[in-house]
Design a protein around this motif. Structure first.
Motif, PDB file in Angstrom:
ATOM      1  N   MET A 179       0.853  -1.186   0.000  1.00 36.12           N
ATOM      2  CA  MET A 179       0.000   0.000   0.000  1.00 36.12           C
ATOM      3  C   MET A 179       0.886   1.232   0.000  1.00 36.12           C
ATOM      4  O   MET A 179       0.928   1.983   0.964  1.00 36.12           O
ATOM      5  CB  MET A 179      -0.903  -0.026   1.235  1.00 36.12           C
ATOM      6  N   LEU A 180       1.626   1.389  -1.079  1.00 37.45           N
ATOM      7  CA  LEU A 180       2.560   2.501  -1.163  1.00 37.45           C
ATOM      8  C   LEU A 180       2.229   3.353  -2.376  1.00 37.45           C
ATOM      9  O   LEU A 180       1.720   2.848  -3.370  1.00 37.45           O
ATOM     10  CB  LEU A 180       3.995   1.975  -1.292  1.00 37.45           C
ATOM     11  N   VAL A 181       2.521   4.650  -2.268  1.00 35.57           N
ATOM     12  CA  VAL A 181       2.346   5.537  -3.411  1.00 35.57           C
ATOM     13  C   VAL A 181       3.676   5.566  -4.161  1.00 35.57           C
ATOM     14  O   VAL A 181       4.679   6.025  -3.638  1.00 35.57           O
ATOM     15  CB  VAL A 181       1.930   6.945  -2.957  1.00 35.57           C
ATOM     16  N   PHE A 234       5.855   8.767  -4.590  1.00 38.57           N
ATOM     17  CA  PHE A 234       6.175   9.505  -3.365  1.00 38.57           C
ATOM     18  C   PHE A 234       7.513   8.997  -2.841  1.00 38.57           C
ATOM     19  O   PHE A 234       7.905   7.876  -3.126  1.00 38.57           O
ATOM     20  CB  PHE A 234       5.120   9.249  -2.281  1.00 38.57           C
ATOM     21  N   LEU A 286       2.097   9.622   5.489  1.00 39.38           N
ATOM     22  CA  LEU A 286       0.735   9.713   4.944  1.00 39.38           C
ATOM     23  C   LEU A 286      -0.277   9.190   5.968  1.00 39.38           C
ATOM     24  O   LEU A 286      -0.239   8.034   6.352  1.00 39.38           O
ATOM     25  CB  LEU A 286       0.638   8.904   3.646  1.00 39.38           C
ATOM     26  N   ARG A 336      -2.718  14.041  -3.532  1.00 37.44           N
ATOM     27  CA  ARG A 336      -1.863  13.409  -4.539  1.00 37.44           C
ATOM     28  C   ARG A 336      -1.839  11.893  -4.330  1.00 37.44           C
ATOM     29  O   ARG A 336      -1.835  11.121  -5.284  1.00 37.44           O
ATOM     30  CB  ARG A 336      -0.441  13.970  -4.432  1.00 37.44           C
ATOM     31  N   ALA A 337      -1.859  11.491  -3.059  1.00 38.47           N
ATOM     32  CA  ALA A 337      -1.810  10.050  -2.774  1.00 38.47           C
ATOM     33  C   ALA A 337      -3.072   9.352  -3.277  1.00 38.47           C
ATOM     34  O   ALA A 337      -3.002   8.264  -3.836  1.00 38.47           O
ATOM     35  CB  ALA A 337      -1.634   9.820  -1.279  1.00 38.47           C
ATOM     36  N   GLU A 361      -3.009   8.539  -6.821  1.00 40.79           N
ATOM     37  CA  GLU A 361      -2.006   7.561  -7.221  1.00 40.79           C
ATOM     38  C   GLU A 361      -2.367   6.163  -6.743  1.00 40.79           C
ATOM     39  O   GLU A 361      -2.311   5.208  -7.495  1.00 40.79           O
ATOM     40  CB  GLU A 361      -0.633   7.953  -6.643  1.00 40.79           C
ATOM     41  N   ASN A 362      -2.675   6.049  -5.467  1.00 45.14           N
ATOM     42  CA  ASN A 362      -2.984   4.740  -4.909  1.00 45.14           C
ATOM     43  C   ASN A 362      -3.999   4.866  -3.779  1.00 45.14           C
ATOM     44  O   ASN A 362      -3.631   4.977  -2.613  1.00 45.14           O
ATOM     45  CB  ASN A 362      -1.697   4.065  -4.406  1.00 45.14           C
ATOM     46  N   HIS A 379      -5.791   2.780  -2.399  1.00 42.02           N
ATOM     47  CA  HIS A 379      -5.722   1.718  -1.394  1.00 42.02           C
ATOM     48  C   HIS A 379      -4.760   2.107  -0.269  1.00 42.02           C
ATOM     49  O   HIS A 379      -5.012   1.813   0.901  1.00 42.02           O
ATOM     50  CB  HIS A 379      -5.267   0.411  -2.047  1.00 42.02           C
ATOM     51  N   ALA A 380      -3.663   2.759  -0.645  1.00 41.44           N
ATOM     52  CA  ALA A 380      -2.699   3.195   0.362  1.00 41.44           C
ATOM     53  C   ALA A 380      -3.344   4.209   1.294  1.00 41.44           C
ATOM     54  O   ALA A 380      -3.122   4.195   2.501  1.00 41.44           O
ATOM     55  CB  ALA A 380      -1.466   3.800  -0.311  1.00 41.44           C
ATOM     56  N   VAL A 381      -4.165   5.082   0.731  1.00 43.29           N
ATOM     57  CA  VAL A 381      -4.834   6.100   1.535  1.00 43.29           C
ATOM     58  C   VAL A 381      -5.825   5.443   2.489  1.00 43.29           C
ATOM     59  O   VAL A 381      -5.908   5.793   3.670  1.00 43.29           O
ATOM     60  CB  VAL A 381      -5.541   7.107   0.605  1.00 43.29           C
ATOM     61  N   ASP A 382      -6.544   4.472   1.974  1.00 44.29           N
ATOM     62  CA  ASP A 382      -7.533   3.784   2.794  1.00 44.29           C
ATOM     63  C   ASP A 382      -6.859   3.054   3.955  1.00 44.29           C
ATOM     64  O   ASP A 382      -7.298   3.134   5.103  1.00 44.29           O
ATOM     65  CB  ASP A 382      -8.314   2.790   1.917  1.00 44.29           C
TER      66      ASP A 382
END
Lengths: 515, 324
Positions: free
Chosen positions: A96-98, A101, A109, B186-187, B190-191, B193-196
């Motif tokens: 679960m990485l951007v 970034f 984050l 921005r996150a 991009e992703n 799922h990462a934010v969630d």
């Protein structure tokens, strides 16, 4: 002693977790207790409910019933935010990485520590340098994630959890994407975390890992816990049996091979990549009817190029490939024609080359053979025949669920692979190329596939098997060739092969036969 | 007129033409950086232009018109959000639907309310438009070619919205790269799922992004009908929403390069106006149709190859669904 670990409450306790997805009962009243400062294995086949359980604990979805207790206190976890607050961190199988970034940005984050970034980033930098020192978790903080190798990306995920003060770390199939060396580094890190009093839950279906690192292990099958033991008290055989629900042969039994005529003959084969670098350096060998020739080697030493060249996907720059005496290179025989001549290919990368992920099982079951007359009705495809054919394959190869119309991605890795195998062998090839037959395949299916391959050998087919799993090569091959740096560094008969001997050759030490 | 004056006037025109483009492009940037394709830019802007023109004509206040424009564009943004974020609809279809609807709705309502053939009434009362603000001594500075003329024409004399748009570029860059909200925005593009997994609401972030887009489209629309001209006319956006989207891609979804792209498009537009009917050496008078097509031809050429690879936010256009 006040802190007697025997009296301390468990770091994490699940009581009666139950979860349904429609008709599927994914978790049935699960009880699980993880001691502080331990590594606890959670093992089960694909679809046993391991990920569902962990997703409930991490707040991705809510269990229908049950309680979660952390360090002796009941917690209500509705969202990942709640889980993080309770000290639970999770490293997902798909990170679960951007990607674009930096490491630092990924770590902060969600815990930026204020509306402006500058302060949070500075604080995180200090804290991460501290963590890196304590746990040996060095990562270049200002590098972009997309520039990091997979092993380091995983390290970032672990740092994310630790930065959020996780006391309980859930790792979901952490070694699926790692090289053996990276996996060993991960285990060393987990041991250090355990020594610091953290608790680790390792979700996996690899028995070897469970035996190597865990203190206790819980086995799940069909949504329920079917056993929990101290790792030292059990064996891979016992765990495999619990996982699958019946006795499993970890090693296929087979009679000695009776090699016949030469079916496939490779001479001086050379393949260069786009940059002109030789990836396969003038390799020569034969494969006979009724034998399995195993190609061992560390991933990326020319195995893929070899398979692709023989299958007709890559163009060799030198040498010849003789199929029953006919030169495929000089004759410009393309991949489709090779199939027709009796050369079948189970590609290494199933999802990229073996199936079309957006197609149904039925469509995938005829891929590459779709131009056979049986599947045609005038200019159109004969869907009724195609469906019946797929049903037949599903019955013969125990592919579940037996629903031809279902999208291929809805099947587990093992069932996908069984379908690909069925497709390639049902057209009765003389020679079968098989790349990584059990990658991402669970134990029950591995046994089935191995048995099938041995049966093909006994039926007089010539099999060329490429695998990075040494166990698989040792279990199946009658003769083993070791590739290193695009060259065959040695050839060993199965009877003379040991793990040590092959390991040395895989590292580039020349063996007998080619010395 | 001497060449120097011509150039300064051309640049001043560029700034005026660029204003709605910059506003719309930045609106699109917030939405698309969050992962929501903003094909509704054109529609939201056109709807806002109509609302500004109509309300200003009725109330006599450009400010009320601006508020109405923002409210209208935000409403359309929320419709797109409801369809695409809450219900995971197709973002391209939703954006196009809004645009197609507004193209017809504006003139229809104008006809029903004002009976002027699909326009809103001419805005000529005091306070009905955002007029140019003359800076101190601008008149007298005009006498000094340099730097007086630059001061008088380039810096002074624009409407408030122009200055707002100019300030918005550094502000957007700051929000995007220096704030918590910007990092998360921005996150999520991009992703998600990462934010969630980080415990942040994906949908909440995306709604905030489309609302910001709505607000900026509102200002852009108001600038068309109550600053750059006096009143709403049919199809007055004339593809500016799409041009802004092209500028956004050309600018690789970054504020400053996007500003550059907007200025380039605006410059060709301003140049085209001045080239009409002017005989050029060697070629003579260029037919007006060719000149008017210039910005669009430029867009195609730039996007076709001169930009290099524009990498879109990774999750753009993909509705977010948790895996089971």
């Amino acid at each position: 002693m006040a802190d007697d670990p025997k009296n301390a409450p468990p770091a994490l306790e699940l009581r009666g977790i139950d979860k349904r997805f429609g008709a599927v009962h994914a978790n049935r009243a699960i009880h699980l207790s993880i001691a502080r400062g331990s590594v606890h294995g959670l093992i089960g086949e694909n679809g046993a409910g391991k990920s569902t359980l962990m997703n409930s604990v991490y707040g991705f979805h809510r269990a229908d019933a049950g309680e979660v207790w952390v360090a002796g206190r009941q917690v209500d976890i509705r969202t990942p935010q709640d889980a993080i607050a309770a000290g639970i961190g999770m490293v997902h199988q798909h990170f679960m990485l951007v990607e674009n970034f930096t490491v630092l940005e990924n770590v902060v984050l969600g815990v930026e520590g204020g509306p402006l970034l500058a302060g949070g980033l500075a604080h995180a930098r200090g804290a991460l340098e501290q963590l890196a020192r304590n746990y040996g978790l060095e990562v270049p903080l200002d590098a972009l994630i997309s520039d990091l190798p997979v092993g380091l990306q995983q390290r970032v995920e672990i740092l994310k959890a630790l930065y959020r003060r996780a006391e309980i770390l859930i790792l979901d199939e952490p070694t699926a994407v790692l090289t053996p060396q990276e996996a060993e580094a991960l285990f060393a890190m987990l041991r250090r975390l355990r020594a610091e009093g953290k608790s680790v839950i390792l979700v996996t279906h690899k028995l070897r890992e469970i035996m190597a690192i865990t203190d206790r292990v819980t086995v799940m099958r069909q949504g329920a816990v079917v056993g929990e033991v101290a790792t030292v008290m059990t064996s891979p055989r016992e765990l495999a049996e619990k996982m699958v629900g019946r006795a499993v042969l970890l090693r296929v039994e087979k009679a000695p091979a009776h090699p016949g005529e030469t079916l496939l003959s490779v001479r001086e084969l050379e393949v260069r990549d786009r940059l002109g670098v030789a990836r396969l350096k003038r390799v020569s060998f034969d494969v006979h009817a009724g034998e399995i020739v195993g190609i061992a080697g560390v991933s990326g030493n020319g195995q893929s190029e070899l398979l692709e060249a023989i299958a007709g996907i890559a163009q060799p720059t030198h040498g010849s490939i003789l199929l029953q005496g006919r030169d495929l290179v000089a004759g410009h025989v393309d991949a489709r024609e090779r199939r027709r001549l009796g050369l079948a290919h189970v590609p290494e990368d199933r999802l990229r080359m073996g199936v079309v992920t957006s197609f149904s099982a039925a469509d995938n079951a005829i891929l590459g053979y779709h131009d056979r007359a049986a599947y045609q009705r005038g200019p159109l495809l004969n869907h009724a025949t195609i469906r019946r054919e797929c049903e037949k394959k599903m019955a013969n190869h125990d592919i579940r669920p037996p629903v031809p119309a279902l999208r291929i991605t809805a099947f587990s890795g093992g069932n996908q692979q069984k379908l690909v195998l069925a497709r390639e062998i049902d057209c009765d090839p003389r020679v079968l190329l098989i790349g990584q037959p059990t990658r991402g395949v669970d134990i029950g299916a591995i046994e089935f596939i191995h048995k099938r391959l041995v049966a093909l050998r006994d039926a007089g087919k010539a099999l060329l098997l490429v695998s990075v799993e040494l166990d698989e090569i040792l279990g199946l091959a009658d003769r083993i060739l070791v590739l290193n740096g695009g060259e065959i560094v040695g050839e060993v008969a199965r009877a003379d092969a040991t793990e040590e001997k092959l390991g040395l050759m895989m590292a580039g030490v020349k063996g007998e036969g080619h010395a | 007129m001497e060449t120097y004056t011509l150039i300064v006037l051309l640049l001043a025109a560029t700034i005026r033409v660029a204003t709605p483009l910059v506003l719309a492009a930045l609106a699109g940037m917030f939405s698309e950086r969050a992962g929501v394709i903003d094909l509704g830019l054109e529609g939201k802007m056109l709807g806002a232009a109509f609302a500004a023109g109509a309300v200003s004509a009725i109330s006599g206040s450009a400010w009320l018109g601006l508020l109405a424009a923002i409210a209208t564009a935000v409403f359309f943004a929320l419709v797109i959000g409801y369809a695409c974020i809450t219900h995971r609809g197709n973002q391209v279809v939703a954006g196009m639907a809004i645009t197609i609807m507004v193209v017809g709705l504006g003139p229809t309502l104008a006809l029903a309310w004002f009976n002027l053939g699909g326009q809103t009434p001419q805005l000529d009362g005091p306070g009905q438009r955002f007029v140019g603000l003359a800076w101190p001594w601008a008149q007298s500075a005009r006498e000094v070619p340099f730097p007086g003329l630059v001061y008088a024409e380039l810096l002074s004399g624009h409407s408030l919205i122009v200055y707002f748009a100019a300030a918005l570029v550094p502000l957007s860059a700051w929000v995007l790269y220096r704030t918590r909200f910007g990092l998360r925005l921005r996150a999520v593009g991009e992703n998600p799922h990462a934010v969630d997994t980080a415990g942040i609401s994906v949908n909440g972030l995306r709604y905030r992004a489309v609302i910001i887009s709505g607000v900026l489209c509102g200002v852009a629309g108001a600038s068309l009908s109550t600053a750059a001209s006096s009143g709403f006319v049919r199809d007055m956006t004339a593809g500016k929403g799409y041009l802004a989207l092209a500028a956004l891609i050309f600018g690789k979804w970054k504020p400053w390069p996007t500003l550059g792209a907007c200025l380039l498009f605006a410059f060709t537009d301003a140049l085209a106006v001045r080239l009409q009917g002017v005989a050029l050496p060697l070629v003579g008078v260029i037919p007006v149709q060719f000149i008017l097509a210039l910005p669009y031809v430029l867009t195609v050429l730039l996007l076709a190859g001169f930009v290099g690879k524009a990498v879109a936010p990774h999750a753009i256009g993909v509705p977010y669904a948790k895996e089971k």
